[in-house]
Design a protein around this motif. Sequence first.
Motif, short mmCIF file in Angstrom:
data_model
loop_
_atom_site.label_atom_id
_atom_site.label_comp_id
_atom_site.label_asym_id
_atom_site.label_seq_id
_atom_site.Cartn_x
_atom_site.Cartn_y
_atom_site.Cartn_z
N ILE A 85 -78.55 -22.58 24.78
CA ILE A 85 -78.27 -21.28 24.18
C ILE A 85 -78.60 -20.20 25.20
O ILE A 85 -79.76 -20.08 25.66
N LEU A 86 -77.58 -19.45 25.58
CA LEU A 86 -77.75 -18.33 26.51
C LEU A 86 -77.66 -17.05 25.69
O LEU A 86 -76.62 -16.77 25.08
N ALA A 87 -78.74 -16.29 25.63
CA ALA A 87 -78.77 -15.10 24.77
C ALA A 87 -79.72 -14.07 25.34
O ALA A 87 -80.37 -14.30 26.38
N THR A 88 -79.82 -12.94 24.66
CA THR A 88 -80.74 -11.90 25.09
C THR A 88 -82.14 -12.17 24.55
O THR A 88 -82.32 -12.94 23.60
N LYS A 89 -83.12 -11.54 25.13
CA LYS A 89 -84.50 -11.67 24.67
C LYS A 89 -84.63 -11.22 23.22
O LYS A 89 -85.32 -11.85 22.41
N GLY A 90 -83.92 -10.12 22.87
CA GLY A 90 -83.98 -9.59 21.52
C GLY A 90 -83.44 -10.55 20.47
O GLY A 90 -83.93 -10.58 19.34
N GLN A 142 -82.32 -19.89 26.89
CA GLN A 142 -82.39 -19.16 28.15
C GLN A 142 -82.04 -17.69 27.93
O GLN A 142 -80.98 -17.37 27.42
N VAL A 143 -82.95 -16.82 28.30
CA VAL A 143 -82.68 -15.38 28.27
C VAL A 143 -81.77 -15.04 29.45
O VAL A 143 -82.07 -15.38 30.60
N LEU A 181 -73.02 -19.25 23.41
CA LEU A 181 -73.15 -17.91 23.97
C LEU A 181 -73.66 -16.98 22.88
O LEU A 181 -72.96 -16.68 21.92
N GLY A 182 -74.90 -16.52 23.02
CA GLY A 182 -75.54 -15.71 21.99
C GLY A 182 -75.55 -14.24 22.29
O GLY A 182 -76.50 -13.53 21.93
#
Length: 259
Positions: free
Chosen positions: A113-118, A141-142, A181-182
């Motif tokens: 999962i590739l996403a933002t920290k938020g 993964q951020v 893709l997050g």
Amino acid sequence: MSNHPIGIFDSGIGGTSIFKEIHALLPLENIIYLADSANAPYGNKSREDILQLSVKNTELLIDRGCKLIVVACNTATTNAIAYLRQNYNIPFIGIEPAIKPASLNSRSKSIGILATKGTLSSALFHKTSDLYAKDVKVIEQVGEGLVPLIEAGQLHSQDIRDLLKKFTLPMIKAEIDYLVLGCTHYPYLIPELKKILPSHVTIIDSGLAVAKQTETVLRTKQILNNEASTPKIEFYSNGDISILKKILNNQFPVSYLNF
């Protein structure tokens, strides 16, 4: 209200990936899109800041007569949509990482999962992950640094490639067969991701699912636009509109708006 516009907002140009799916599925709908590029990225902001920005965007779209609002930002969805639904009398469609289909269809029982920290730190993300990914190894993964590069139009730059290689290496080592893709910005990186990931890895995002849910809600509320006329599509950005124009291939009018 059927001919009133659908409102879409994002922290920048990323939500255009959602817009394209909605427009393709619902070509008669009028749409207003807000790109809050001046405040991008949302992913490293506090929950309070994200909430405040989401309220600002929502009220601007309501003032312009929107009948439904799509929060085309994973970070804003996970941190603000519950508040928006409680405080505004209008349907909201949110964006969640496609953990469920990835987990259910994974054969290797390992997904990335590739996403933002938020998004990754939010309660909603953890609730969804706990519900559907109990028996699956999840490599989170951020995507630190990706959104600013995408906002700058550097979709095929060496900086983008270097970051994607760094972020996906642990996933490849963990033998993932799905990459989720997050962040709505990230679908624009799919061409570069396909060059890096093994060919058997399936990349999925939430775009089509969001478009289908938008259609379902419009039908349920009986506010689907059936008028056979050319829809009015408006894009507004408080940042550099040239990048937004390029992403849209100059197909739609884009205006600068200080909001």
